[in-house]
Design a protein around this motif. Structure first.
Motif, PDB file in Angstrom:
ATOM      1  N   ASN A  35       0.824  -1.219   0.000  1.00  0.00           N
ATOM      2  CA  ASN A  35       0.000   0.000   0.000  1.00  0.00           C
ATOM      3  C   ASN A  35       0.855   1.266   0.000  1.00  0.00           C
ATOM      4  N   GLN A  68       0.011  11.823   3.407  1.00  0.00           N
ATOM      5  CA  GLN A  68      -0.491  10.693   2.627  1.00  0.00           C
ATOM      6  C   GLN A  68      -1.660   9.993   3.318  1.00  0.00           C
ATOM      7  N   LEU A  69      -1.873  10.282   4.588  1.00  0.00           N
ATOM      8  CA  LEU A  69      -2.959   9.638   5.331  1.00  0.00           C
ATOM      9  C   LEU A  69      -4.249  10.440   5.260  1.00  0.00           C
ATOM     10  N   ALA A  84      -7.357   8.851   3.739  1.00  0.00           N
ATOM     11  CA  ALA A  84      -7.101   7.428   3.526  1.00  0.00           C
ATOM     12  C   ALA A  84      -7.892   6.595   4.540  1.00  0.00           C
ATOM     13  N   PRO A 104      -7.784  11.197   8.432  1.00  0.00           N
ATOM     14  CA  PRO A 104      -8.031   9.880   7.829  1.00  0.00           C
ATOM     15  C   PRO A 104      -9.523   9.548   7.879  1.00  0.00           C
ATOM     16  N   GLY A 132      -7.819  -0.894   5.684  1.00  0.00           N
ATOM     17  CA  GLY A 132      -7.114   0.372   5.782  1.00  0.00           C
ATOM     18  C   GLY A 132      -5.835   0.187   6.566  1.00  0.00           C
ATOM     19  N   SER A 133      -5.085   1.255   6.728  1.00  0.00           N
ATOM     20  CA  SER A 133      -3.866   1.211   7.528  1.00  0.00           C
ATOM     21  C   SER A 133      -4.211   1.539   8.984  1.00  0.00           C
TER      22      SER A 133
END
Length: 306
Positions: A180, A190-191, A194, A219, A240-241
């Motif tokens: 990912n 980047q989050l 997300a 996020p 997801g992360s």
């Protein structure tokens, strides 16, 4: 120590009962004195004091080489006296064990500490004090009830009359499904937007989300759960992360999981702080004091490995 027996007794000391038992066992004042390390006159004085207290003779003394004989009154006193002596010896032994570190300690904890720090603390306590009684209580809460426990591990400071001993900083990492994100650090930007699996908004989680929001990072929370393993299972499934503290990542051995990747965050989030708490007005038992020493040592070694 004095024991009162109504109108028939005023005060009887444990040493009087010890002497009574020795004379009854040995059959003479002289042999009882030798056994106890007293002079014979001291034994006679203690028996006389006992007889005055109970209101009658506890031994018949025939004189000469004949052994003394316990009287019916003496037999009653002796029977109960032996029970009292046994209880006193048991109490003395229990106090010795307590001072040496045995006894009971109640410790509050939470997931990451339960998985990483606490097992090492418990193992060392049990190795040092096999007879000790350790009670553990795990709860994810913003309002820990420190007063009910001897010690509590917690990820933050709380208000009130509570002592705080900081054990270590626990930095945050990003855990994602492998592929990912490229290898290496991930920028917080980047989050933004997300999908993310997260803890419920208790303990340190609100501070983490507020720190992200201050940087303009919001996020999309797709699932909240208090279980570390559940968080990681959802990350593996592609939900997801997750931003997780290092202790949680370490306990799950994420580094050996080929389906997951770990990343430092740039810029990094302020680590959560792991504290050991106790009521400010509480005196520690030797076992609790030793638990604190071991926890500090264990946390220090974990911090050095990080």
């Amino acid at each position: 120590m004095f024991i009162a027996y109504g109108a028939f007794m005023s005060h009887v000391e444990l040493r009087h009962l010890t002497t009574l038992a020795a004379v009854a066992d040995e059959g003479s004042f002289g042999r009882a004195a030798a056994r106890l390390g007293y002079t014979q006159s001291t034994v006679s004085q203690q028996i006389a004091a006992l007889e005055k207290a109970v209101g009658g003779a506890v031994f018949d003394r025939p004189g000469g080489p004949k052994p003394v004989r316990i009287t019916p009154l003496g037999a009653v006193v002796l029977a109960h006296g032996r029970d009292l002596l046994a209880k006193a010896q048991a109490m003395a032994a229990a106090l010795d064990r307590f001072k040496a570190g045995d006894g009971r300690v109640d410790i509050g904890t939470f997931q990451s500490v339960s998985n990483v720090i606490l097992p090492l603390v418990v193992r060392r306590l049990l190795d040092e004090h096999p007879g000790c009684d350790i009670r553990l209580f795990e709860e994810e809460t913003d309002r820990p009830q420190v007063r009910e426990l001897d010690l509590m591990f917690f990820d933050g400071r709380i208000e009130g009359e509570v002592e705080h001993l900081k054990l270590l900083d626990d930095p945050y990492l990003l855990v994602a499904r492998r592929g990912n994100f490229p290898d290496g650090p991930v920028r917080l930007a980047q989050l933004d937007g997300a999908p993310m699996v997260a803890y419920p908004p208790v303990c340190d989680q609100p501070r983490v989300e507020q720190a992200l929001a201050r940087r303009g990072v919001r996020p999309r929370i797709v699932f909240r759960t208090a279980g570390n393993e559940t968080v990681l299972s959802m990350v593996r499934a592609g939900m997801g992360s997750a931003v997780l503290p290092q202790l949680a990542v370490h306990s799950a051995d994420v580094g050996s999981d080929e389906s997951l990747s770990m990343h430092e965050l740039r810029p990094g989030l302020t680590p959560r702080e792991i504290f050991l708490l106790w009521q400010a007005d509480r005196t520690h038992s030797p076992l609790a004091a030793r638990a604190i020493e071991i926890a500090v040592d264990v946390a220090g070694k974990i911090a050095k490995r990080a």
